[in-house]
Design an enzyme around this catalytic site. Structure first.
Site, mmCIF file in Angstrom:
data_model
loop_
_atom_site.group_PDB
_atom_site.id
_atom_site.type_symbol
_atom_site.label_atom_id
_atom_site.label_comp_id
_atom_site.label_asym_id
_atom_site.label_seq_id
_atom_site.Cartn_x
_atom_site.Cartn_y
_atom_site.Cartn_z
ATOM 1 N N HIS A 445 -5.376 -0.416 -8.722
ATOM 2 C CA HIS A 445 -6.305 0.585 -7.339
ATOM 3 C C HIS A 445 -7.034 1.884 -7.891
ATOM 4 O O HIS A 445 -6.298 2.637 -8.245
ATOM 5 C CB HIS A 445 -5.674 0.559 -6.409
ATOM 6 C CG HIS A 445 -6.320 0.598 -4.850
ATOM 7 N ND1 HIS A 445 -7.433 1.842 -5.035
ATOM 8 C CD2 HIS A 445 -6.961 -0.049 -3.836
ATOM 9 C CE1 HIS A 445 -8.100 1.610 -3.864
ATOM 10 N NE2 HIS A 445 -7.939 0.652 -3.608
ATOM 11 N N GLU A 458 -9.917 2.162 0.304
ATOM 12 C CA GLU A 458 -11.773 1.215 -0.435
ATOM 13 C C GLU A 458 -12.600 1.545 0.669
ATOM 14 O O GLU A 458 -13.314 1.866 0.159
ATOM 15 C CB GLU A 458 -11.264 -0.169 -1.178
ATOM 16 C CG GLU A 458 -12.682 -0.644 -1.940
ATOM 17 C CD GLU A 458 -12.229 -1.595 -2.508
ATOM 18 O OE1 GLU A 458 -12.442 -2.861 -2.418
ATOM 19 O OE2 GLU A 458 -11.356 -1.656 -3.106
ATOM 20 N N ARG A 461 -15.184 4.199 -0.091
ATOM 21 C CA ARG A 461 -15.938 4.547 -0.793
ATOM 22 C C ARG A 461 -17.540 3.308 -0.064
ATOM 23 O O ARG A 461 -18.239 3.692 -0.062
ATOM 24 C CB ARG A 461 -15.751 3.735 -2.151
ATOM 25 C CG ARG A 461 -14.883 4.596 -2.812
ATOM 26 C CD ARG A 461 -14.622 4.484 -4.054
ATOM 27 N NE ARG A 461 -12.935 3.454 -4.046
ATOM 28 C CZ ARG A 461 -12.905 2.442 -4.361
ATOM 29 N NH1 ARG A 461 -13.795 1.782 -5.403
ATOM 30 N NH2 ARG A 461 -11.366 1.629 -3.875
ATOM 31 N N ARG A 482 -12.555 -3.447 -7.886
ATOM 32 C CA ARG A 482 -11.246 -2.342 -8.518
ATOM 33 C C ARG A 482 -11.162 -1.651 -9.749
ATOM 34 O O ARG A 482 -10.821 -1.572 -10.856
ATOM 35 C CB ARG A 482 -10.251 -3.160 -8.100
ATOM 36 C CG ARG A 482 -10.106 -2.746 -6.445
ATOM 37 C CD ARG A 482 -8.732 -2.859 -5.256
ATOM 38 N NE ARG A 482 -8.961 -2.734 -4.482
ATOM 39 C CZ ARG A 482 -8.163 -3.467 -2.718
ATOM 40 N NH1 ARG A 482 -6.978 -4.072 -2.927
ATOM 41 N NH2 ARG A 482 -8.710 -3.419 -1.809
ATOM 42 N N HIS A 584 -1.483 -1.959 -8.095
ATOM 43 C CA HIS A 584 -1.362 -2.543 -7.062
ATOM 44 C C HIS A 584 -1.276 -3.838 -6.377
ATOM 45 O O HIS A 584 -0.754 -3.913 -4.943
ATOM 46 C CB HIS A 584 -2.749 -2.040 -5.872
ATOM 47 C CG HIS A 584 -3.337 -2.089 -4.634
ATOM 48 N ND1 HIS A 584 -2.969 -1.734 -3.801
ATOM 49 C CD2 HIS A 584 -4.351 -2.736 -3.696
ATOM 50 C CE1 HIS A 584 -3.374 -1.725 -2.465
ATOM 51 N NE2 HIS A 584 -4.280 -2.358 -2.934
ATOM 52 N N HIS A 585 -2.031 -4.377 -6.809
ATOM 53 C CA HIS A 585 -1.454 -5.862 -6.780
ATOM 54 C C HIS A 585 -0.662 -6.948 -7.564
ATOM 55 O O HIS A 585 -1.687 -6.890 -8.924
ATOM 56 C CB HIS A 585 -2.785 -6.427 -5.871
ATOM 57 C CG HIS A 585 -3.225 -8.066 -4.738
ATOM 58 N ND1 HIS A 585 -2.243 -8.138 -3.695
ATOM 59 C CD2 HIS A 585 -2.652 -8.898 -5.477
ATOM 60 C CE1 HIS A 585 -2.401 -8.993 -3.098
ATOM 61 N NE2 HIS A 585 -2.264 -9.986 -4.450
ATOM 62 N N ARG A 624 -8.268 -8.949 -7.275
ATOM 63 C CA ARG A 624 -8.346 -9.707 -5.481
ATOM 64 C C ARG A 624 -9.533 -8.004 -5.063
ATOM 65 O O ARG A 624 -9.485 -7.250 -5.205
ATOM 66 C CB ARG A 624 -7.043 -9.211 -4.947
ATOM 67 C CG ARG A 624 -7.006 -9.611 -3.819
ATOM 68 C CD ARG A 624 -5.596 -8.981 -2.667
ATOM 69 N NE ARG A 624 -5.365 -7.624 -2.760
ATOM 70 C CZ ARG A 624 -5.927 -6.514 -2.377
ATOM 71 N NH1 ARG A 624 -6.901 -6.827 -1.627
ATOM 72 N NH2 ARG A 624 -4.873 -5.092 -2.993
#
Length: 661
Positions: A445, A458, A461, A482, A584-585, A624
């Site tokens: 991220h 996010e 933004r 991302r 992050h993921h 994602r």
């Protein structure tokens, strides 16, 4: 700062400790708070001696200073109150509720941190020590050793459905299974519910909702850019090509008769497939997108309203649904949603929640999943026999060794993940023959606060913020996917950037106001002053801001082709947050079908075994989109709960199996 009245005496501490160790039903937050306050008032009124003194102490917590007020004599702690703090709701408040009570009960500062809230726990402990010292006493006199808790008795429970992991997917699945009339045991390795879900800051992507229609459509450029990307980069992908053709016709029909807000399930699918670079399992994507609007409606039924719609990275149109406070200011979705899910768990008598209980094995009868084995906080054995097993234990983003194993280039990166996100569910599933998919697809991220690893949403933004580098210049379309934004940021000087907002954005967002209170921002009354606070070239930064505001007015970005503009950044004062990229993921995980049934290496269903949320792979592909995680855990959590309940209705229950034997 938030004012807390969490003074804990022995009775309250005992109550909370029973809960943390895995009682058959955990107390609701409201009930725990009420018990805490009552116990404190009784003790304060009747037990504090006249010669007791009161002092304050402060220590650095996860998000800022934690201040306590302590009433004591030279050899006894009588009252501990956390008076000021900015810790994460749903995480830090668990430590605030538990740690003071442990210290009062044991008359000691040598207490264990609350699992999952270590930074807050340690801050409270250090603040109490500082208060003791400030009162003129020696903190060493309050370092009594606390006896190790005796090993609890081994437990065996029977249920229709057992669920591993009490994050968003797990609690959603539990609610659905319980509402289908089934008994549910929900086990969680940490001392609190929430997992990664409580850390989510954005919202839930959903297509074709009535809440989108409350917005004026002005995202033509976003739709056109996505259709162009499909043609230019994915002409060899049949699914993406077919989606683009459908969306192109839908868009033409809308332009001929522009009623309401333009979006479609197919455009949501197209955004998700292109965001995932076409690696996604298209069947899972179709399920995610087609069920997303129903997910918003279902959340309404359990008391979670997310009706504010905004822009987010990778989405062609405004699609992310967010909660707002009573003043209409956007809230962090995880801190809002998880307490509501937890309250719903507490309200259902047929759900048993076991905290501090780590599942380590799926029990099998032949090829059928029939329960789990877990280990309690004291090392005791916990066995749950069940007709259906649901894995909702999250990914492996906090297991940095595992991250490095699958993606060596991420060695040394910080992580935004909760401590319990260790990949155990994936390992348990593969041990019984489950297949995995996309394990090397790990997302970083781009906006992780540089000093604390706190996730910066996010949504900033999407609502108009920009990123500038150490030279004071923009370097990317800020609402790109991302992976693209992160890669561009890493390529900048020292691999960081500044996220810039203005007072107008602050006034509209409780989330940004929280970042300011936590000390994440620097500020300036004009562009030059902000540049000086950031340590960037003032002339270059002023030029960047002036140019950007012109692009917003023209709704055109000739530098990086951004298509989402919102409002100009022209209202003083101005703020900036130093950010960098962090793990992050994890997009990869256990392989499932659209019914959330876990599949083996031959793509055959493992009977009785289901999975939902970040423990699964396939839906997000190589990347994602922001807002798709909450959609993922809600949509697939519901499906898992419903199907696990249905399977439990057809399978023999543990009691029936024993009777037959």
């Amino acid at each position: 700062m938030k004012k807390m009245n969490l003074v804990l005496g022995f009775a309250a501490a005992a109550s909370l400790l029973v809960t943390a160790c895995g009682s058959s039903k955990t107390e609701t937050t409201a009930a725990a708070t009420e018990a805490t306050t009552t116990a404190a008032a009784t003790e304060a009124a009747g037990e504090i001696p006249a010669d007791a003194v009161t002092a304050t102490g402060t220590a650095k917590g996860n998000n800022g200073d934690v201040t306590v007020e302590v009433t004591m004599t030279k050899d006894k702690l009588y009252k501990i109150e956390v008076t000021e703090q900015q810790e994460t709701e749903g995480i830090g408040d668990k430590a605030i509720a538990e740690i003071p009570g442990k210290m009062i009960e044991n008359n000691s500062v040598k207490v264990d941190a609350v699992s999952g809230a270590t930074n807050t726990s340690n801050a409270i402990i250090e603040a109490v020590k500082a208060a003791i010292k400030s009162a003129g006493f020696d903190p060493a006199d309050f370092e009594n050793e606390i006896a190790t808790a005796a090993k609890a008795e081994d437990q065996t429970l029977d249920a229709d459905v057992v669920i591993v992991g009490a994050g968003g997917a797990g609690m959603t699945a539990a609610i659905e299974a319980a509402d289908a009339g089934k008994t549910v045991v929900l086990v969680e390795s940490q001392a609190m519910v929430g997992g990664n879900s409580v850390r989510a800051t954005g919202g839930l992507n959903a297509a074709k909702t009535k809440w989108q229609d409350e917005n004026e459509f002005g995202e033509d450029a976003g739709v056109e850019a996505k259709l162009a990307t499909a043609k230019e980069k994915y002409a060899d992908n049949a699914d993406i090509t077919a989606l683009a053709e459908t969306v192109e016709k839908q868009y033409a029909d809308y332009q001929a008769n522009p009623t309401g807000y333009f979006d479609s399930v197919e455009l949501f699918e197209l955004d998700t497939m292109i965001g995932g670079k076409g690696l996604n399992n298209f069947d899972l994507v179709k399920t995610l997108c087609s069920e997303s609007a129903d997910a918003i409606d279902w959340l309404d039924t359990i008391g979670a309203e997310m009706h504010n719609v905004g822009s987010f990275g990778g989405a062609s149109v405004k699609r992310i649904h967010r909660p707002v406070d009573e003043n209409g200011k956007t809230l962090a979705v995880g801190a809002y949603l998880i307490p509501i899910l937890e309250k719903n768990i507490e309200d259902r008598e047929n759900i048993t929640l076991l905290l501090d209980t780590t599942a380590d094995k799926i029990l099998m009868d032949g090829d059928q999943a029939v329960g789990i084995h877990a280990t309690g906080k004291t090392g005791n054995s916990v066995t749950v026999n069940a007709a259906s097993v649901v894995l909702t234990s999250g990914g492996f983003g906090a297991n940095l060794a595992m991250v490095e194993q699958y993606k060596p280039e991420l060695k040394g990166f910080m992580t935004t993940n909760a401590p319990g996100i260790q990949g155990q569910g994936i390992e348990m599933a593969t041990e019984v023959g489950a297949a995995t998919v996309d394990m090397d697809q790990i997302q970083i991220h781009p906006t992780v606060q540089y000093d604390t690893a706190a996730l910066i949403t996010e949504g900033l933004r999407g609502d108009g913020a920009i990123l500038v580098n150490a030279e004071g210049q923009r370097f990317i379309d800020e609402v790109g996917t991302r992976d693209v934004v992160s890669a561009a940021e890493i390529a900048q000087t020292d691999s960081y950037s500044w996220l810039v907002v203005d007072q107008k954005m602050v006034d509209a967002s409780a989330v940004i106001q929280g970042y300011i209170k936590k000390g994440y921002t620097v500020t300036g009354e004009d562009y030059k002053a902000l540049a000086e606070a950031m340590g960037v070239d003032a002339a270059a930064f002023e030029e960047t801001m002036t140019k950007w505001n012109g692009y917003v007015a023209d709704k055109k970005d000739p530098d990086f082709n951004r298509t989402s503009f919102a409002e100009p950044l022209d209202t003083a004062p101005y703020y900036a947050i130093k950010v960098t990229a962090g793990v992050h993921h994890t997009m990869g995980g256990v392989k499932i079908n659209t019914s959330t049934e876990v599949l083996n290496e031959q793509d055959a269903v493992i009977p009785g075994l289901y999975a939902a949320g970040e423990v699964t792979g396939g839906v997000h592909g190589a990347n994602r989109l922001g807002g798709n995680a909450v959609a993922d855990f809600t949509v697939f959590g519901r499906i898992a709960g419903q199907n696990a309940a249905a399977h439990a209705g057809t399978a023999e229950t543990p009691a029936e199996t024993k009777a037959a034997a």
